[in-house]
Design a protein around this motif. Structure first.
Motif, mmCIF file in Angstrom:
data_model
loop_
_atom_site.group_PDB
_atom_site.id
_atom_site.type_symbol
_atom_site.label_atom_id
_atom_site.label_comp_id
_atom_site.label_asym_id
_atom_site.label_seq_id
_atom_site.Cartn_x
_atom_site.Cartn_y
_atom_site.Cartn_z
ATOM 1 N N HIS A 192 32.243 30.948 -13.010
ATOM 2 C CA HIS A 192 32.430 30.559 -14.178
ATOM 3 C C HIS A 192 31.554 29.490 -14.552
ATOM 4 O O HIS A 192 31.526 28.138 -14.045
ATOM 5 C CB HIS A 192 34.052 30.390 -14.527
ATOM 6 N N HIS A 239 29.639 26.706 -17.232
ATOM 7 C CA HIS A 239 29.383 25.800 -18.369
ATOM 8 C C HIS A 239 27.860 25.131 -17.896
ATOM 9 O O HIS A 239 27.763 24.899 -16.689
ATOM 10 C CB HIS A 239 30.442 24.702 -18.615
ATOM 11 N N GLY A 264 33.561 29.310 -24.387
ATOM 12 C CA GLY A 264 34.739 28.265 -24.865
ATOM 13 C C GLY A 264 33.859 27.098 -25.128
ATOM 14 O O GLY A 264 34.108 26.304 -26.208
ATOM 15 N N GLY A 265 32.948 26.682 -24.441
ATOM 16 C CA GLY A 265 32.136 25.456 -24.376
ATOM 17 C C GLY A 265 33.123 24.208 -24.599
ATOM 18 O O GLY A 265 34.070 24.190 -23.702
ATOM 19 N N ALA A 266 32.861 23.412 -25.437
ATOM 20 C CA ALA A 266 33.733 22.372 -25.487
ATOM 21 C C ALA A 266 34.399 22.195 -26.845
ATOM 22 O O ALA A 266 33.820 22.883 -27.726
ATOM 23 C CB ALA A 266 32.877 21.115 -25.296
ATOM 24 N N VAL A 267 35.430 21.452 -26.913
ATOM 25 C CA VAL A 267 36.130 21.501 -28.158
ATOM 26 C C VAL A 267 35.114 21.085 -29.225
ATOM 27 O O VAL A 267 34.171 20.012 -29.060
ATOM 28 C CB VAL A 267 37.280 20.512 -28.136
ATOM 29 N N PHE A 315 44.460 20.353 -27.206
ATOM 30 C CA PHE A 315 43.811 20.349 -25.819
ATOM 31 C C PHE A 315 43.436 18.740 -25.651
ATOM 32 O O PHE A 315 42.701 18.276 -26.148
ATOM 33 C CB PHE A 315 42.222 21.097 -25.964
ATOM 34 N N PHE A 371 41.506 22.961 -29.483
ATOM 35 C CA PHE A 371 40.455 23.958 -29.189
ATOM 36 C C PHE A 371 40.653 25.262 -30.239
ATOM 37 O O PHE A 371 41.717 25.900 -30.111
ATOM 38 C CB PHE A 371 40.375 24.221 -27.684
ATOM 39 N N PHE A 405 46.157 30.719 -22.749
ATOM 40 C CA PHE A 405 46.579 29.178 -22.465
ATOM 41 C C PHE A 405 48.284 29.239 -22.800
ATOM 42 O O PHE A 405 48.745 28.216 -22.605
ATOM 43 C CB PHE A 405 45.853 28.128 -23.108
ATOM 44 N N GLU A 449 36.211 22.174 -12.754
ATOM 45 C CA GLU A 449 36.471 22.251 -14.310
ATOM 46 C C GLU A 449 37.838 22.159 -14.358
ATOM 47 O O GLU A 449 38.126 21.410 -15.421
ATOM 48 C CB GLU A 449 35.904 23.629 -14.888
HETATM 49 N N1 KMH Z 1 36.357 23.330 -22.352
HETATM 50 C C1 KMH Z 1 37.475 24.179 -23.132
HETATM 51 C C2 KMH Z 1 37.575 23.426 -24.512
HETATM 52 C C3 KMH Z 1 36.149 28.716 -21.487
HETATM 53 O O1 KMH Z 1 35.275 28.488 -20.749
HETATM 54 O O2 KMH Z 1 36.162 29.914 -22.211
HETATM 55 C C4 KMH Z 1 37.357 25.646 -23.049
HETATM 56 C C5 KMH Z 1 36.927 26.602 -21.845
HETATM 57 C C6 KMH Z 1 37.427 27.902 -21.778
HETATM 58 O O3 KMH Z 1 36.513 25.947 -21.022
#
Ligand code: KMH
Ligand code: ZN
Length: 275
Positions: free
Chosen positions: A46, A48, A84-87, A114, A119, A145, A226
Motif C-alpha cells: 500500500h 503513499h 486517500g492521500g492526506a487530510v 482523523f 478526512f 473506518f 503507516e
Molecule cells: N492518510 C489518511 C488520511 C488511504 O490510503 O486510502 C488516509 C489514508 C487512507 O491513508
C-alpha cells in the motif's frame, strides 16, 4: 485454508522522520523497503509518496517514479497506491495515481474524524473514485473506518460502481474513529456481504492484538509504518519488514500459507494483465 495476504503499508502520509528515522521517503527508499517486505512475505504494497521535503503528495510523477523504482528493484508484489492521500487534499489531487492504471488502489468509504482533523469522503467523491477505477479495471480496496462505511460501500455497489468481487480493509483505531477492539472487529466482519474478502489495519499498539484476532478469524492482514512504528512498547521497528516477518511467523505457526502476488490476483479477482 485461504492463503494469508499480507499488505505492507510502508510509508503513509502522517508519520515523520522525527518520529521514526526508518521511514522510507524517496523513490529508492520506498523501492528498497517494498522489496524487503516482499522478501519477508508481503504480497501487496500500500503506497503513499512524499515530496522532496518529506511532505505527503499525490503527484502522479512522484508515484510514477516510486513505482518505476520498485519494479527496477524487483518488486513483483501488487502495488496499491492510496487515493486517500492526506487530510485536506482535494479529490482531484487524490485521484492522480489511478491514472497510472495500477492493479489496485484504496477507495475510502466515508468521512471521519482523523486525529485533530477530519478526512472527507462524501458520496460525490466516492462515486468519482469508484467510477474511474471501474473504467480502468483498478480493483478498489474499500477502506472502512466505521460500520457505516460498509453500508456506504454497499450503496456504491448497488449503484453499479464496484466490481463483482468486493475487497474491504477494516481500519480500526484511528483517533476519532472506531476503536480497535476485537468486539468492534467482529461487528464489522459481520456487516460484510457474503463472498467479500477482508483485511484488517489496526493502529498503533492495537496492531498486533487485532492481527492475532484476524488470523484466528481467517482474514487478511495489513501491517507497516503507516499504521504503527513500534514493534513493542518503546521499541521502534527498523523499517517495515520486521512487522511483515512477525506476521509471517505467526501464519507459519498456524500452518496458514502466505499468498503470492499471483494468488492475490486470483483471491481478489484482479485483472490478469498489468498495465
Ligand atoms: N492518510 C489518511 C488520511 C488511504 O490510503 O486510502 C488516509 C489514508 C487512507 O491513508
Ligand atoms: Zn493509506
Amino acid at each position: 485454508m485461504t492463503p494469508l495476504i499480507i499488505t505492507a503499508a510502508i510509508c503513509g502520509a502522517e508519520i515523520t522522520r522525527k518520529e521514526s528515522p526508518y521511514l522510507p521517503i524517496t523513490a529508492e527508499e520506498l523501492a528498497e523497503e517494498a522489496w524487503k517486505c516482499q522478501e519477508a512475505g508481503a504480497a501487496i504494497i500500500h503506497l503513499h509518496v512524499r515530496d522532496d521535503q518529506g511532505e505527503p503528495t499525490q503527484d502522479i510523477e512522484v508515484f510514477r517514479r516510486a513505482v518505476t523504482a520498485m519494479k527496477a528493484r524487483g518488486v513483483t508484489a501488487i502495488i496499491q497506491p492510496s487515493t486517500g492521500g492526506a487530510v485536506g487534499m482535494t479529490a482531484e489531487e487524490r485521484m492522480q495515481p489511478v491514472f497510472l492504471n495500477p492493479e489496485m488502489a484504496s477507495l475510502d468509504c466515508g468521512t471521519l474524524n482523523f486525529g485533530e482533523s477530519y478526512f472527507v469522503n462524501d458520496f460525490p467523491m466516492m462515486r468519482a473514485f469508484a467510477a474511474e477505477m471501474k473504467a480502468r479495471k483498478v480493483m478498489p480496496e474499500l477502506e472502512c473506518f466505521e460500520g457505516g462505511h460498509i453500508a456506504n460501500a454497499l450503496k456504491l455497489r448497488d449503484e453499479g460502481l464496484l466490481p463483482d468481487h468486493l475487497h474491504f480493509n477494516l481500519v480500526l483505531g484511528v483517533p476519532g474513529a472506531m476503536a480497535a477492539s476485537v468486539k468492534n472487529l467482529l461487528f464489522m466482519v459481520e456487516l460484510l456481504p457474503p463472498g467479500a474478502s477482508w483485511t484488517v489495519s489496526a493502529v498503533g499498539r492495537h496492531q498486533l492484538p487485532l492481527d492475532l484476532a484476524t488470523l484466528a478469524l481467517g482474514g487478511h492482514i495489513r501491517v507497516g509504518m503507516e499504521d504503527n512504528i513500534y514493534l513493542s512498547k518503546g521499541v521502534l521497528s527498523e523499517g517495515n519488514a520486521p512487522f511483515v516477518r512477525r506476521i509471517a511467523g505467526y501464519a507459519a505457526d498456524l500452518g496458514r500459507p502466505l499468498a503470492t502476488p499471483g494468488e492475490v490476483r486470483h483471491i481478489l479477482s484482479l485483472r490478469q494483465e498489468s498495465l
